[in-house]
Design a protein around this motif. Sequence first.
Motif, PDB file in Angstrom:
ATOM      1  N   THR A 357       0.827  -1.209   0.000  1.00 54.67           N
ATOM      2  CA  THR A 357       0.000   0.000   0.000  1.00 54.67           C
ATOM      3  C   THR A 357       0.860   1.257   0.000  1.00 54.67           C
ATOM      4  OG1 THR A 357      -1.719  -1.188   1.218  1.00 54.67           O
ATOM      5  CG2 THR A 357      -1.848   1.218   1.212  1.00 54.67           C
ATOM      6  N   TRP A 358       1.933   1.244   0.794  1.00 52.30           N
ATOM      7  CA  TRP A 358       2.858   2.377   0.795  1.00 52.30           C
ATOM      8  C   TRP A 358       3.411   2.633  -0.610  1.00 52.30           C
ATOM      9  CZ3 TRP A 358       6.170   0.715   5.634  1.00 52.30           C
ATOM     10  CH2 TRP A 358       5.386   0.880   6.788  1.00 52.30           C
ATOM     11  N   ALA A 359       3.731   1.544  -1.320  1.00 56.18           N
ATOM     12  CA  ALA A 359       4.266   1.685  -2.677  1.00 56.18           C
ATOM     13  C   ALA A 359       3.241   2.338  -3.593  1.00 56.18           C
ATOM     14  CB  ALA A 359       4.675   0.319  -3.219  1.00 56.18           C
ATOM     15  N   PHE A 360       1.986   1.885  -3.511  1.00 52.63           N
ATOM     16  CA  PHE A 360       0.929   2.484  -4.329  1.00 52.63           C
ATOM     17  C   PHE A 360       0.773   3.975  -4.017  1.00 52.63           C
ATOM     18  CE2 PHE A 360      -1.062  -1.911  -4.783  1.00 52.63           C
ATOM     19  CZ  PHE A 360      -0.759  -2.006  -6.129  1.00 52.63           C
ATOM     20  N   MET A 361       0.776   4.317  -2.724  1.00 56.21           N
ATOM     21  CA  MET A 361       0.607   5.725  -2.344  1.00 56.21           C
ATOM     22  C   MET A 361       1.807   6.555  -2.766  1.00 56.21           C
ATOM     23  SD  MET A 361      -1.459   5.780   1.300  1.00 56.21           S
ATOM     24  CE  MET A 361      -0.340   4.754   2.235  1.00 56.21           C
ATOM     25  N   ALA A 362       2.995   5.953  -2.716  1.00 53.46           N
ATOM     26  CA  ALA A 362       4.197   6.668  -3.150  1.00 53.46           C
ATOM     27  C   ALA A 362       4.152   6.959  -4.640  1.00 53.46           C
ATOM     28  CB  ALA A 362       5.442   5.851  -2.799  1.00 53.46           C
ATOM     29  N   TRP A 363       3.478   6.079  -5.393  1.00 55.33           N
ATOM     30  CA  TRP A 363       3.336   6.295  -6.838  1.00 55.33           C
ATOM     31  C   TRP A 363       2.220   7.279  -7.163  1.00 55.33           C
ATOM     32  CZ3 TRP A 363       3.478   0.311  -7.760  1.00 55.33           C
ATOM     33  CH2 TRP A 363       4.814  -0.124  -7.706  1.00 55.33           C
ATOM     34  N   GLY A 364       1.550   7.781  -6.138  1.00 49.51           N
ATOM     35  CA  GLY A 364       0.517   8.786  -6.358  1.00 49.51           C
ATOM     36  C   GLY A 364      -0.899   8.255  -6.437  1.00 49.51           C
ATOM     37  N   VAL A 365      -1.096   6.967  -6.153  1.00 50.79           N
ATOM     38  CA  VAL A 365      -2.449   6.403  -6.179  1.00 50.79           C
ATOM     39  C   VAL A 365      -3.188   6.873  -4.922  1.00 50.79           C
ATOM     40  CG1 VAL A 365      -3.835   4.297  -6.245  1.00 50.79           C
ATOM     41  CG2 VAL A 365      -1.634   4.387  -7.439  1.00 50.79           C
ATOM     42  N   GLY A 366      -4.365   7.446  -5.108  1.00 47.39           N
ATOM     43  CA  GLY A 366      -5.140   7.966  -3.987  1.00 47.39           C
ATOM     44  C   GLY A 366      -5.741   6.854  -3.142  1.00 47.39           C
ATOM     45  N   ARG A 367      -6.031   7.167  -1.884  1.00 50.01           N
ATOM     46  CA  ARG A 367      -6.577   6.153  -0.985  1.00 50.01           C
ATOM     47  C   ARG A 367      -8.017   5.797  -1.334  1.00 50.01           C
ATOM     48  NH1 ARG A 367      -2.452   8.460   1.711  1.00 50.01           N
ATOM     49  NH2 ARG A 367      -3.340  10.358   2.572  1.00 50.01           N
ATOM     50  N   ARG A 368      -8.769   6.761  -1.842  1.00 49.28           N
ATOM     51  CA  ARG A 368     -10.128   6.467  -2.312  1.00 49.28           C
ATOM     52  C   ARG A 368     -10.073   5.478  -3.476  1.00 49.28           C
ATOM     53  NH1 ARG A 368     -15.434   8.601  -3.958  1.00 49.28           N
ATOM     54  NH2 ARG A 368     -15.560   8.434  -6.225  1.00 49.28           N
TER      55      ARG A 368
END
Length: 544
Positions: A357-368
Motif C-alpha cells: 500500500t505504501w508503494a501504491f501511495m508513493a506512486w501517487g495512487v489515492g486512498r479512495r
Amino acid sequence: MEKIERTRSSSLENEKHGHTTTQRVVVQNMFTNAASATEKEHKMSILQGVRLYPKAIIFSVIISLCCAMEGYDIALLGNFYAFPPFNRKYGELQSDGTYQVPAAWQAGISNGAQCGQIIGLFLTGWGVEKFGYKKFILTVFAYQACIITIFFFAPSIHILLVGACFAGIAFGVFMSVALRGYLTTWGNSCWGIGQLIAIAVIRSMFGRDDQWAYRIPYALQWMWFPIVVTGIILAPESPWWLVRQGRYEDAKKSLLRLTSPKTDPTFSAEETVDMMRHTNELEKDMTEGASYLDCFKGVNLRRTEIVCMLFVSQNLAGNTFSNYSTYFFAQAGLTGTVAYDFAMGQYGLNTIGAFVTWAFMAWGVGRRTLFLVGLSGLCCTLLILGFLGLVPEAHKDSAALATGSMMIVWAAFYQFSVGTVAFSLVAEMSTRRLQVKTVALSRIAYNIAAIIVNVLTPYMLNPTAWNWGNFAGFFWAGTCFLMCVYHYYRLPEPSGRTFAEMDLLFERRIPARQFKHTDVNAFDVALQHQVREDKPGVEHHDRV
C-alpha cells in the motif's frame, strides 16, 4: 477627585488595549508559524518525512504491535475450530466419531470478544483524554496480562467465553489508538503478523495430541508484553494530546523527541506546534466541545458516518472468511495441515499489505481509488468462490485446492486495499479534536457488524448447521457490491490535504467526488477569538 478617577479609568483602558494588542500579536504569530509549517508539510516528500521523523516511526511501529496481540488472539479463536485436540477438549462428539464445537458456541465466543471491544472503545475515548495515551495504555496492558491466565487455565468452553469477553475490552482499546497516513496502515500489517504467528504456532502443534497442544499457543500471548511495554515507556506523550491540554512547551519537547531536526534545517518545532494549535482552535470553533454527542452534530455526522462505514465494509467484504479460514478450508475439503498451510499463505500476505500500500501511495495512487478498486476485486473473487461450490463431487479435491488458491487471491485484494487503507482513511476522515471518540465509534460499528457476521458465518460453514460451504461466497459478494456502491458516492479523497483543509472541505459540504480538485485555503478563515481584518496574510517565512 474626579481627575484621579479619570486618570484611573484612562490607565485601565490603556492596560486593556495593551493586553488586546499583545493577544492579537500572539494570534498573528501563531497564524504565520502555522501557515509556514503547513506549506512545508505540503512540500515534504516521503523520504524527507522518514528522515525528519525516524524516532516517531520507530515508536509507532513498536506500539502498533498492540494490533499484533489482537490479531494473534482472534486468529487462535477462529482457527482452533479446525484443530483436533482443541475440539476434543471443548467440542461435542458427532455421529461420525469426530468432535465439533457447535455453531452456537463458535458464534458466542467470537461475539463475546466483540462485545468486550465495544466496552473498551468507550473507555478509550474517556481514558485517553483524561490520562493521556501512555498512562492509559500501560494500565490496559497490565490488565490484559492478567486476562491471559483465563485462556491458559480454562477448564471448559464456558470459561473460554468469559476470557474472550474480558480480553475484548483490551483489544477495543488497542485498536482505537489511531495514527495517520502511512504508519496507520502498518496497524493492519501488525494484525496480520499476529495472525500469521498464531497459525504457525497451531500448525507446529500438530505433532502433539495432549492439552499442551492448545495451552502453549495461549501461553505465547505473554511474549508481546516486554517489547511493547518497553516501547511505550520510552516514547514521549502525544504532542497532539499535549496541545489539546494547553501544554504547548511540553508539546514542543515531545515533538523534538520524535524528530531529527538536523536532517532538515527548515524544520521548526515551534511552527509545527503552532500548526497543531491552529488546527485544534479551528476544530474547537467547528465542534464546540468534544463529547460523543458532538460526533453526530452538524458536519461531524457525515464524517462519523463515513468513518463507521469504512470499518463496517471490512466485515461485509468477506473478512469473516479470513477469521475462520482454516475452518472454511476444512469444510471445503482441505484436511490436516494443508488447511493451515493455505492459511499461512493468506496471513503472510497480511504482513506485507502495508508495504504494498505504501508503494501504491508513493506512486501517487489515492486512498479512495485504492479502496474502491479493492472492493471491486473482492466482489469478483467472492463470486468465483461461490461458483466453485457448483463443482461436482467427483472433482471435490480440485475444487478444494482452487478454493484455497482463491482465498489467497482474496487476501491479496483485501490486504493491499480495503484491509490496510481503511486504517489510514479512518484517521483522516475524523477531526483531530474528536478523533479518539470518532475512531472509537467506528470500531463500535465494526464490532456490531462483526457480531452479525460472526453469528452468520459459523452457521454457514458448520456441517451441523446450514452447511453452505462455498455458496457463502455468493452472499458476501452481494454485501461487498453494496459497499462498493456506497463508497463510490460517499468516500472523499484525503491525499495531499492537511487536517485543517479536510475540516474546511467538510464544513463547506463539498461532494465526495470533488474533494480532490477543490481549492481551499485553511488560513482564509477567522478563528472564534479573532476578527477577520486582524488575520494576517498567508505569506510564509522560513525560520533560520
